[in-house]
Design a protein around this motif. Structure first.
Motif, PDB file in Angstrom:
ATOM      1  N   ILE A  35       0.864  -1.175   0.000  1.00 11.78           N
ATOM      2  CA  ILE A  35       0.000   0.000   0.000  1.00 11.78           C
ATOM      3  C   ILE A  35       0.905   1.231   0.000  1.00 11.78           C
ATOM      4  CG2 ILE A  35      -1.979   1.127   1.074  1.00 11.78           C
ATOM      5  CD1 ILE A  35      -2.513  -1.805   0.399  1.00 11.78           C
ATOM      6  N   GLU A  36       0.993   1.894  -1.145  1.00 11.24           N
ATOM      7  CA  GLU A  36       2.023   2.922  -1.334  1.00 11.24           C
ATOM      8  C   GLU A  36       1.875   4.110  -0.389  1.00 11.24           C
ATOM      9  OE1 GLU A  36       4.281   4.628  -5.213  1.00 11.24           O
ATOM     10  OE2 GLU A  36       2.111   4.898  -5.168  1.00 11.24           O
ATOM     11  N   ASP A  37       0.660   4.650  -0.232  1.00  9.51           N
ATOM     12  CA  ASP A  37       0.531   5.863   0.583  1.00  9.51           C
ATOM     13  C   ASP A  37       0.757   5.610   2.073  1.00  9.51           C
ATOM     14  OD1 ASP A  37      -1.802   4.476   1.054  1.00  9.51           O
ATOM     15  OD2 ASP A  37      -3.131   6.215   0.883  1.00  9.51           O
ATOM     16  N   LEU A  38       0.698   4.335   2.496  1.00  6.40           N
ATOM     17  CA  LEU A  38       0.947   3.991   3.908  1.00  6.40           C
ATOM     18  C   LEU A  38       2.322   3.377   4.126  1.00  6.40           C
ATOM     19  CD1 LEU A  38      -2.517   2.318   4.648  1.00  6.40           C
ATOM     20  CD2 LEU A  38      -1.815   4.634   5.255  1.00  6.40           C
ATOM     21  N   ASN A  39       2.993   3.022   2.991  1.00  7.50           N
ATOM     22  CA  ASN A  39       4.296   2.359   3.057  1.00  7.50           C
ATOM     23  C   ASN A  39       4.218   1.062   3.874  1.00  7.50           C
ATOM     24  OD1 ASN A  39       7.034   2.218   2.312  1.00  7.50           O
ATOM     25  ND2 ASN A  39       7.684   3.088   4.270  1.00  7.50           N
ATOM     26  N   ILE A  40       3.157   0.289   3.610  1.00  9.71           N
ATOM     27  CA  ILE A  40       2.927  -0.959   4.360  1.00  9.71           C
ATOM     28  C   ILE A  40       2.813  -2.122   3.379  1.00  9.71           C
ATOM     29  CG2 ILE A  40       1.243  -2.251   5.751  1.00  9.71           C
ATOM     30  CD1 ILE A  40       0.546   0.305   7.181  1.00  9.71           C
ATOM     31  N   ASN A  41       3.484  -3.224   3.715  1.00  8.26           N
ATOM     32  CA  ASN A  41       3.387  -4.471   2.952  1.00  8.26           C
ATOM     33  C   ASN A  41       2.567  -5.460   3.771  1.00  8.26           C
ATOM     34  OD1 ASN A  41       3.838  -7.005   1.698  1.00  8.26           O
ATOM     35  ND2 ASN A  41       5.801  -6.298   0.899  1.00  8.26           N
ATOM     36  N   THR A  42       1.565  -6.081   3.155  1.00  6.41           N
ATOM     37  CA  THR A  42       0.682  -6.985   3.902  1.00  6.41           C
ATOM     38  C   THR A  42       1.407  -8.230   4.403  1.00  6.41           C
ATOM     39  OG1 THR A  42      -0.033  -8.006   1.813  1.00  6.41           O
ATOM     40  CG2 THR A  42      -1.411  -6.235   2.700  1.00  6.41           C
TER      41      THR A  42
END
Length: 379
Positions: free
Chosen positions: A150-157
């Protein structure tokens, strides 16, 4: 036995004793390091997913920008291998059923073609909490786990600590969709209250819209509506009316063959005598998009003389009586002497070629000249 602080004796279980001994009498344990997966050495196969909810010109730029930016971003990363861009235009984020490219992307993940998916935000991926969680968990559980970045959160599931944060943020995305749906529904109901119906005419036999957006009669199609009402009132069965129209190569408003059911839909449509009933159906929720017939669960709004009439109210009422009791008062009429419509002129009602006449290849030169001359007189 061992005494606790209050002086009472406390039993030490076998499991407790084992753990105490393991720390007291240290044992030599050889650690065999984990094997390094070949996948970590190879380039990561990366795809991107883009979505906009409408075909509006305002969103077309955003859609194209997403596609080109992600393509460039993936191709410029030496550790990534470009798989492709999966992009849905005019697709709602509240359901995955009608998102063709999204479902193709998920299937490619199951076929072990993708290692990582990049998406701009949670709402681009899914605005439905259940869909978001179930999909990301499925991708995580694959033999070759697939992460969603998720690019805008800089999070990888695939990060172990990400799920709680993503769950909360997906709830926010869902709430935004619910609020937007409620706002749209409110504005539509307010229009209905003011006598402003929403009447699409692209598949509505007998009507079209002029250049100002006003609903007007499409005379060539209106003749077909009058033909249906006239013959039904004279005792011709719906199935025979359908056959007559098919023999004359006259299609339905959607371009299909006539059936009894399509004849009955025309006969039951109150708009043909000018009455507009608003909110005849309603949407259950913004996630399933399922529509239900309004049987009193919601208010209805009636607008008399809301459309120009093609048939009279008396004709329409008489037809409804016959539909309720088809044996009452009329003898069935033979169809062999009924004059079929000779030339049906189909006009394109929407899009770039709106207003253009569709020429039938079976028409003679005389027929074409007659149709074109009528068009000139109408202008």
């Amino acid at each position: 036995m061992k005494k606790n602080d209050s002086g009472k004796e406390k039993n030490v279980t076998k499991q407790q004793k084992k753990i105490q001994d393991a720390f007291k009498y240290k044992r030599e344990v050889e650690i065999i390091p984990a094997k390094v997966s070949d996948l970590s050495i190879q380039k990561k196969r990366v795809a991107a997913y883009c979505r906009v909810s409408t075909y509006a010109e305002a969103q077309s730029g955003s859609f194209e920008l997403q596609i080109q930016s992600y393509k460039e971003k993936i191709l410029l990363n030496p550790e990534w291998e470009f798989v492709g861009i999966y992009a849905d235009r005019g697709a709602s984020g509240t359901t995955i059923k009608k998102r063709e490219h999204f479902n193709r992307m998920l299937n490619d993940c199951r076929l072990n073609k993708i290692d990582l998916i990049i998406v701009k935000s949670i709402s681009r991926f899914s605005r439905n909490v259940l869909d978001f969680i179930s999909i990301t968990r499925e991708l995580k559980a694959l033999p070759n786990p697939v992460g969603v970045f998720i690019e805008d959160l800089n999070i990888n599931t695939l990060d172990t600590t990400s799920e709680t944060s993503l769950l909360m943020l997906s709830i926010v995305a869902q709430a935004e969709s619910e609020q937007k749906s409620e706002a749209i529904t409110w504005s539509i109901i307010e229009r209905f209250k003011k006598g402003l119906p929403i009447i699409p005419t692209h598949n509505f036999l007998g009507f079209t819209k002029d250049r100002f957006g006003k609903v007007v009669i499409e005379e060539s199609e209106a003749e077909i509506v009058r033909f249906i009402y006239k013959n039904f009132l004279e005792g011709v069965r719906a199935v025979d009316i359908a056959s007559l129209l098919n023999e004359a190569n006259i299609p339905t408003a959607s371009g299909n063959q006539w059936k009894s059911s399509s004849i009955y839909r025309v006969l039951r449509n109150e708009k043909y005598f000018g009455l507009v009933i608003m909110q005849k159906t309603y949407t259950v929720d913004c996630f399933s998009h399922k529509k239900k017939i309004n049987r009193g669960e919601k208010p209805k709004y009636l607008l008399r003389n809301g459309l120009p009439a093609i048939v009279s109210e008396d004709e329409w009422n008489l037809v409804q009586e016959l539909l309720l009791n088809p044996r009452k008062g009329f003898k069935k009429k033979a169809v062999k002497n009924i004059e079929k419509p000779r030339i049906f002129v189909s006009t394109i009602k929407s899009g770039v070629f709106k207003g253009f006449i569709v020429i039938d290849a079976k028409w003679s030169k005389e027929d074409v000249a007659e149709v074109l001359s009528k068009g000139e007189h109408q202008q």
